[in-house]
Motif scaffolding. Structure first.
Motif, PDB file in Angstrom:
ATOM      1  N   LYS A   3      48.293  42.682  37.293  1.00 42.01           N
ATOM      2  CA  LYS A   3      48.115  43.811  36.372  1.00 42.01           C
ATOM      3  C   LYS A   3      47.016  43.509  35.358  1.00 42.01           C
ATOM      4  O   LYS A   3      46.188  44.379  35.031  1.00 42.01           O
ATOM      5  CB  LYS A   3      49.428  44.086  35.631  1.00 42.01           C
ATOM      6  N   ASP A   7      43.546  45.657  34.871  1.00 44.35           N
ATOM      7  CA  ASP A   7      43.168  46.225  33.569  1.00 44.35           C
ATOM      8  C   ASP A   7      41.786  45.753  33.132  1.00 44.35           C
ATOM      9  O   ASP A   7      40.999  46.534  32.565  1.00 44.35           O
ATOM     10  CB  ASP A   7      44.210  45.848  32.514  1.00 44.35           C
ATOM     11  N   TYR A  11      40.455  49.552  36.276  1.00 43.72           N
ATOM     12  CA  TYR A  11      40.958  50.396  37.344  1.00 43.72           C
ATOM     13  C   TYR A  11      42.216  51.150  36.894  1.00 43.72           C
ATOM     14  O   TYR A  11      42.900  50.741  35.958  1.00 43.72           O
ATOM     15  CB  TYR A  11      41.285  49.565  38.587  1.00 43.72           C
ATOM     16  N   SER A  12      42.539  52.199  37.601  1.00 42.41           N
ATOM     17  CA  SER A  12      43.721  52.998  37.291  1.00 42.41           C
ATOM     18  C   SER A  12      44.993  52.246  37.660  1.00 42.41           C
ATOM     19  O   SER A  12      44.969  51.289  38.446  1.00 42.41           O
ATOM     20  CB  SER A  12      43.682  54.322  38.066  1.00 42.41           C
ATOM     21  N   ASN A  13      46.115  52.696  37.126  1.00 36.18           N
ATOM     22  CA  ASN A  13      47.401  52.054  37.396  1.00 36.18           C
ATOM     23  C   ASN A  13      47.795  52.181  38.855  1.00 36.18           C
ATOM     24  O   ASN A  13      48.546  51.356  39.378  1.00 36.18           O
ATOM     25  CB  ASN A  13      48.499  52.666  36.522  1.00 36.18           C
ATOM     26  N   GLU A  14      47.266  53.203  39.560  1.00 37.70           N
ATOM     27  CA  GLU A  14      47.628  53.346  40.965  1.00 37.70           C
ATOM     28  C   GLU A  14      47.073  52.193  41.809  1.00 37.70           C
ATOM     29  O   GLU A  14      47.627  51.887  42.864  1.00 37.70           O
ATOM     30  CB  GLU A  14      47.176  54.690  41.516  1.00 37.70           C
ATOM     31  N   ASN A 402      42.338  56.004  44.083  1.00 34.48           N
ATOM     32  CA  ASN A 402      41.290  56.301  43.102  1.00 34.48           C
ATOM     33  C   ASN A 402      41.193  55.123  42.143  1.00 34.48           C
ATOM     34  O   ASN A 402      42.196  54.673  41.596  1.00 34.48           O
ATOM     35  CB  ASN A 402      41.652  57.559  42.307  1.00 34.48           C
TER      36      ASN A 402
END
Length: 403
Positions: A3, A7, A11-14, A402
């Motif tokens: 994680k 970060d 990048y996105s959490n997906e 994404n």
């Protein structure tokens, strides 16, 4: 740490949700007729973490403590290794819950063939390529290759790596992980301006990786002051006679049973040295002993030997931790070379293999070091950043996520 790296890259959490679990996971039951005539059912696993960059790749371990969670985690780490070394693979891992030390060769052969039959729909030279791991070797790979060839009804040497040379194996594959650790240590010694000759090193582990590594270090003038196996450890501040110890060990890397004054693995980790190289199992450096280590830096030859919290403690003490997904990547790099040779039908010399391995290790080390400096992070986190970047970009371009 996954994680954190996601970060850092913005990048996105997906992306995190997508990468935290393998894309596929298979659990199988393998019935094996034992030598006593009874049938025993073994549990086996295969995890395929991500195949955005190409077919998945990863070893198969035989060990009584193999778990589903361990196999999944190792598959994820293998994806990161392939990412940081620029290999056209994703990560995979396999395992069977068994104790090969208590099995005959005939039982091991039947188990190896049974595993291939159980996972044959998921593996193959363009899908998922297995390799040796803990307590597996070139003979087991040969049995697995033969079983796969019988199932598919054609010769497919690229199905599996770590094979005997006569069956399409590569020069330098057996020693590849150890050579990769050695090349990494050489890079660290330059970075820290610390000559290798006379350096005091502890190698915790004396199997295939630790044994060869201890020998190579001894040959170039490094003072190997400690080694360990599954039963205990030996430490001598003046240096150990590594060739003698290698001559005494059994087929499972056990040598300490022949000596008195043996200490525990835990005690060995806390002995004085310049470099500590955990080369056996995961989770040996924790918050309970991180502040007791008497080394200048740690090179992770095993998978996951240092917990995230312990790395933070070592960073605060100024102890450099060279990450496992870089240091022990030599095995998958030369497995890739073996696969390339199988696909080409053209085989390289040992010198060529080792030269190209060294180039890969050096380039990967430099990229990770540059990333660490760019973001002001430690090498472990930087390795995750580099590994995730390639997987995420490929997955994004395929339209899976994404960024």
């Amino acid at each position: 740490m996954l994680k954190e790296a996601v970060d850092i890259l913005g990048y996105s959490n997906e992306v995190f949700e997508f990468l935290k679990e393998p894309m596929r996971f298979l659990e199988v039951n393998i019935p094996v007729k034992m030598d006593n005539g009874q049938t025993k059912v073994f549990t086996g696993y295969r995890a395929q973490h991500n195949d955005a960059n190409g077919p998945t790749k990863g070893g198969i371990r035989f060990h009584p403590d193999v778990t589903a969670d361990e196999v999944k985690a190792l598959a994820g780490w293998m994806s990161l290794k392939c990412g940081i070394t620029g290999l056209p693979y994703g990560g995979a891992k396999g395992g069977i819950v068994c104790d090969p030390r208590n099995m005959s060769m005939n039982e091991l052969e039947r188990l190896s063939r049974g595993y291939v039959r159980a996972v044959s729909q998921l593996v193959g030279p363009t899908k998922d390529i297995p390799a040796p791991d803990m307590y597996t070797n070139s003979q087991i790979m040969a049995w697995m290759l033969d079983e796969y060839d019988h199932i598919r009804e054609f010769d497919s040497p690229g199905f599996i790596t770590g094979k005997p040379l006569v069956l399409g194996g590569s020069e330098g594959r057996e020693t590849a992980t150890s050579k990769g650790v050695l090349y990494t240590l050489q890079m660290v010694s330059e970075l820290q301006n610390m000559p290798l000759e006379g350096m005091k090193v502890i190698v915790q582990g004396f199997g295939n990786v630790g044994g060869y590594l201890a020998y190579y270090l001894h040959e170039i003038g490094v003072k190997v002051v400690g080694i360990a196996d599954a039963l205990g450890a030996i430490y001598d501040a003046d240096g150990l006679n590594i060739p003698d110890l290698l001559g005494r060990r059994d087929s499972f890397g056990i040598v300490t049973a022949q000596f008195e004054n043996v200490i525990t693995n835990e005690q060995l980790l806390e002995q004085e040295c310049d470099v500590l190289i955990p080369a056996a199992i995961g989770g040996v450096i924790t918050t309970e002993n991180a502040d007791k280590l008497k080394c200048k830096f740690v090179v992770e030859a095993a998978n996951g030997p240092t917990t995230k919290e312990a790395i933070q403690m070592l960073n605060e003490r100024g102890v450099l931790v060279v990450p496992d997904i870089l240091a022990n990547s030599g095995g998958v790099i030369v497995s890739y070379f073996e696969w390339c040779q199988n696909n080409q039908g053209y085989y390289w010399t040992k010198e060529t293999v080792e030269e190209r391995l060294k180039e890969k290790i050096h380039a990967s080390f430099t990229n990770i070091q540059n990333t660490a400096e760019q973001f002001g992070i430690n090498m472990k986190t930087a390795a995750y950043v580099e590994g995730i970047r390639k997987i995420a970009e490929a997955s994004g371009l395929r339209g899976w996520i994404n960024l």
